[in-house]
Design a protein around this motif. Structure first.
Motif, PDB file in Angstrom:
ATOM      1  N   GLU A 132       0.819  -1.208   0.000  1.00 47.57           N
ATOM      2  CA  GLU A 132       0.000   0.000   0.000  1.00 47.57           C
ATOM      3  C   GLU A 132       0.856   1.263   0.000  1.00 47.57           C
ATOM      4  OE1 GLU A 132      -3.209   0.321  -0.426  1.00 47.57           O
ATOM      5  OE2 GLU A 132      -3.448  -1.849  -0.579  1.00 47.57           O
ATOM      6  N   PHE A 133       2.018   1.190   0.670  1.00 48.73           N
ATOM      7  CA  PHE A 133       2.925   2.344   0.690  1.00 48.73           C
ATOM      8  C   PHE A 133       3.431   2.646  -0.717  1.00 48.73           C
ATOM      9  CE2 PHE A 133       7.106   4.282   1.006  1.00 48.73           C
ATOM     10  CZ  PHE A 133       6.891   5.315   1.915  1.00 48.73           C
ATOM     11  N   SER A 160       0.209   8.182  11.511  1.00 56.26           N
ATOM     12  CA  SER A 160       1.217   8.721  10.606  1.00 56.26           C
ATOM     13  C   SER A 160       0.667   8.682   9.182  1.00 56.26           C
ATOM     14  CB  SER A 160       2.522   7.930  10.696  1.00 56.26           C
ATOM     15  OG  SER A 160       2.305   6.570  10.376  1.00 56.26           O
ATOM     16  N   SER A 161       1.098   9.646   8.370  1.00 52.70           N
ATOM     17  CA  SER A 161       0.611   9.753   6.995  1.00 52.70           C
ATOM     18  C   SER A 161       1.772   9.643   6.015  1.00 52.70           C
ATOM     19  CB  SER A 161      -0.100  11.084   6.786  1.00 52.70           C
ATOM     20  OG  SER A 161      -0.342  11.313   5.408  1.00 52.70           O
ATOM     21  N   VAL A 175      -2.873   6.394   5.545  1.00 51.08           N
ATOM     22  CA  VAL A 175      -2.621   6.652   6.966  1.00 51.08           C
ATOM     23  C   VAL A 175      -2.459   5.323   7.687  1.00 51.08           C
ATOM     24  CG1 VAL A 175      -3.640   7.521   9.110  1.00 51.08           C
ATOM     25  CG2 VAL A 175      -3.778   8.882   7.027  1.00 51.08           C
ATOM     26  N   LEU A 176      -1.500   5.311   8.616  1.00 54.03           N
ATOM     27  CA  LEU A 176      -1.315   4.134   9.470  1.00 54.03           C
ATOM     28  C   LEU A 176      -1.696   4.495  10.899  1.00 54.03           C
ATOM     29  CD1 LEU A 176       0.681   1.212   9.292  1.00 54.03           C
ATOM     30  CD2 LEU A 176       1.305   2.474  11.312  1.00 54.03           C
ATOM     31  N   LEU A 207      -5.043   2.354   6.527  1.00 58.25           N
ATOM     32  CA  LEU A 207      -6.194   3.073   5.983  1.00 58.25           C
ATOM     33  C   LEU A 207      -5.840   3.691   4.631  1.00 58.25           C
ATOM     34  CD1 LEU A 207      -7.050   4.817   9.355  1.00 58.25           C
ATOM     35  CD2 LEU A 207      -8.431   3.035   8.290  1.00 58.25           C
ATOM     36  N   PRO A 208      -6.013   2.944   3.534  1.00 56.95           N
ATOM     37  CA  PRO A 208      -5.733   3.496   2.200  1.00 56.95           C
ATOM     38  C   PRO A 208      -6.739   4.590   1.838  1.00 56.95           C
ATOM     39  CG  PRO A 208      -5.857   1.081   2.162  1.00 56.95           C
ATOM     40  CD  PRO A 208      -6.429   1.540   3.469  1.00 56.95           C
ATOM     41  N   SER A 209      -6.298   5.518   1.000  1.00 57.13           N
ATOM     42  CA  SER A 209      -7.162   6.607   0.513  1.00 57.13           C
ATOM     43  C   SER A 209      -7.846   7.333   1.671  1.00 57.13           C
ATOM     44  CB  SER A 209      -8.214   6.063  -0.460  1.00 57.13           C
ATOM     45  OG  SER A 209      -7.602   5.388  -1.529  1.00 57.13           O
ATOM     46  N   THR A 210      -7.073   7.563   2.717  1.00 60.85           N
ATOM     47  CA  THR A 210      -7.606   8.179   3.945  1.00 60.85           C
ATOM     48  C   THR A 210      -6.632   9.255   4.422  1.00 60.85           C
ATOM     49  OG1 THR A 210      -8.620   6.083   4.588  1.00 60.85           O
ATOM     50  CG2 THR A 210      -8.355   7.730   6.315  1.00 60.85           C
ATOM     51  N   ASN A 211      -7.171  10.430   4.800  1.00 60.73           N
ATOM     52  CA  ASN A 211      -6.307  11.464   5.364  1.00 60.73           C
ATOM     53  C   ASN A 211      -6.356  11.417   6.889  1.00 60.73           C
ATOM     54  OD1 ASN A 211      -8.636  12.960   6.236  1.00 60.73           O
ATOM     55  ND2 ASN A 211      -8.800  13.881   4.185  1.00 60.73           N
TER      56      ASN A 211
END
Length: 337
Positions: free
Chosen positions: A203-204, A309-310, A215-216, A269-273
C-alpha cells in the motif's frame, strides 16, 4: 450350471456403479481446500450418476461452518448448501450414521434443503458425513422418481463414499486451519504482523506511485495489565477480541486491521487522510465506551491510545518509517495520559 442372464447383467451394472463411486473417491482425495472439494464432490456425484439434485446440509454448530461461510465466490455452493441446527438435523436423521432413504412424507426434510433451491423431489438419500467421530452434516441426493432412492435398496457404496468424503473433509479442514494460522492471529482472527507488514509495503508503494492518501494507525489498550490482574487472563483475551471486533466492524472493506503484538493493533487506511482516520478511531473509542465487558459480577471498559502517521509527511520514505512514526506517537500519547 448356467448363470441367468439377468444376474450377469445385474453384476455388470453393480461393477459400473462401483467404478463410478471409486472415480469420485479418487477425484476428491488430493483436494486440500473447501471450495474445490465441495464443488468437485457435488459435481461428480451429479454428473456420474445423473442425479438431478445433489447438495450438502451442514450443521451450524460444527467446526467447518465458518470455513464454508467464508467461501463467497461459488454460485454452486450458494445454491447447494443448507445450514441447519444440530437439533434440526438430529430430529430428522436420529443421528444415524448409515444413509437414510425415503420416498414418503418428504416435507419433513425441508430444513435440509437450501433456501434458494427449487427441487421437485420424489425420493431422497441422505448420507451423514463426520469429522473426528462427530456428525457435521450430510451429502444429499434427490430425484423426481419415487423409486430412485426407495427404502430397502443397498446403500453400502453410498455409505463408503460418505466415509471417504468424511476422511477427505478432515484433511481439508486441517490444511485450511494451518493455512489460516499462517496468516492470522489465532486469538483475535485478525491478520498477523508478518502479513500486515507485507500489505503495508504494498500500500505504501501504491500510495507513493499514484499520490494517494495513506494513513497508518497504531493502537494499544490502556492499562491492559490491570485488566489481566484484576479480572483474569480469560477476560484479558475477551478484551483483545472485543477490541478486534470493534476495529473490524467499523472499518471499510479496503481497510486492513491486524494484531501487531500483545495488546497492540495496527490499522492500514488506504485513501484516507489524517482527519478521516481520527474520525474512525473516535468512533471506535466511543463504541468501546458504550459497550463494557461483563466480568465477575461487575464490568470493565476498554480504553485505547493511538498514534497516526501519513505517507505525505516529510521524510516518510519507507513503510517501516510510517510504522515507526505511528508507534512513537502512540508512545507519546500514552506518556501524556
Amino acid at each position: 450350471m448356467t448363470i441367468p442372464t439377468s444376474i450377469i447383467e445385474r453384476l455388470k451394472q453393480n461393477e459400473i456403479i462401483a467404478k463410478k463411486f471409486h472415480e469420485i473417491e479418487i477425484s476428491i482425495l488430493s483436494i486440500l481446500n473447501f471450495h474445490d472439494f465441495i464443488e468437485k464432490l457435488l459435481f461428480e456425484i451429479g454428473s456420474k450418476f445423473s442425479v438431478p439434485y445433489t447438495w450438502l446440509s451442514i450443521i451450524e454448530e460444527s467446526n467447518i461452518t465458518e470455513h464454508i461461510h467464508n467461501i463467497n465466490n461459488s454460485e454452486l455452493l450458494k445454491l447447494s448448501t443448507a445450514f441447519v441446527s444440530r437439533k434440526q438435523f438430529s430430529d430428522i436423521t436420529q443421528n444415524r450414521l448409515k444413509p437414510l432413504l425415503s420416498n414418503q412424507n418428504l416435507n419433513r426434510f425441508d430444513t435440509l434443503i437450501p433456501e434458494a433451491a427449487e427441487y421437485e423431489i420424489g425420493s431422497i438419500a441422505i448420507a451423514p458425513i463426520t469429522m473426528d467421530g462427530t456428525i457435521v452434516g450430510s451429502i444429499n441426493q434427490a430425484d423426481k422418481n419415487i423409486n430412485r432412492f426407495e427404502p430397502g435398496i443397498d446403500t453400502s457404496l453410498l455409505e463408503q463414499l460418505a466415509l471417504k468424503a468424511s476422511l477427505c473433509l478432515s484433511n481439508v479442514t486441517a490444511h485450511e486451519q494451518l493455512k489460516f494460522l499462517a496468516f492470522h492471529d489465532p486469538l483475535t482472527k485478525l491478520l498477523n504482523r508478518r502479513v500486515m507488514e507485507r500489505i503495508l509495503e504494498r500500500e505504501f508503494l501504491r500510495s507513493k506511485r499514484y499520490h494517494i492518501d495513506l494513513v497508518l494507525l497504531f493502537i494499544d489498550l490502556d492499562d491492559f495489565k490491570s485488566i489481566n490482574d484484576n479480572f483474569g487472563h480469560d477476560n484479558g483475551d475477551k478484551a483483545l477480541c472485543h477490541t478486534a471486533n470493534c476495529l473490524n466492524s467499523l472499518k471499510r472493506d479496503s481497510d486492513i486491521v491486524a494484531r501487531f503484538a500483545g495488546d497492540e493493533f495496527v490499522v492500514i487506511l488506504p485513501s484516507t487522510n489524517i482527519n478521516q482516520a481520527e474520525t474512525y478511531i473516535s468512533r471506535v473509542k466511543q463504541t468501546l465506551a458504550q459497550n463494557p465487558i461483563p466480568a465477575n459480577n461487575t464490568k470493565f471498559y476498554i480504553k485505547l491510545s493511538h498514534g497516526l502517521s501519513s505517507v505525505f509527511e516529510k521524510r516518510m520514505d519507507s513503510s517501516a518509517m510510517l510504522l515507526r512514526e505511528a508507534d512513537k506517537r502512540l508512545y507519546k500519547a500514552k506518556k501524556n495520559k
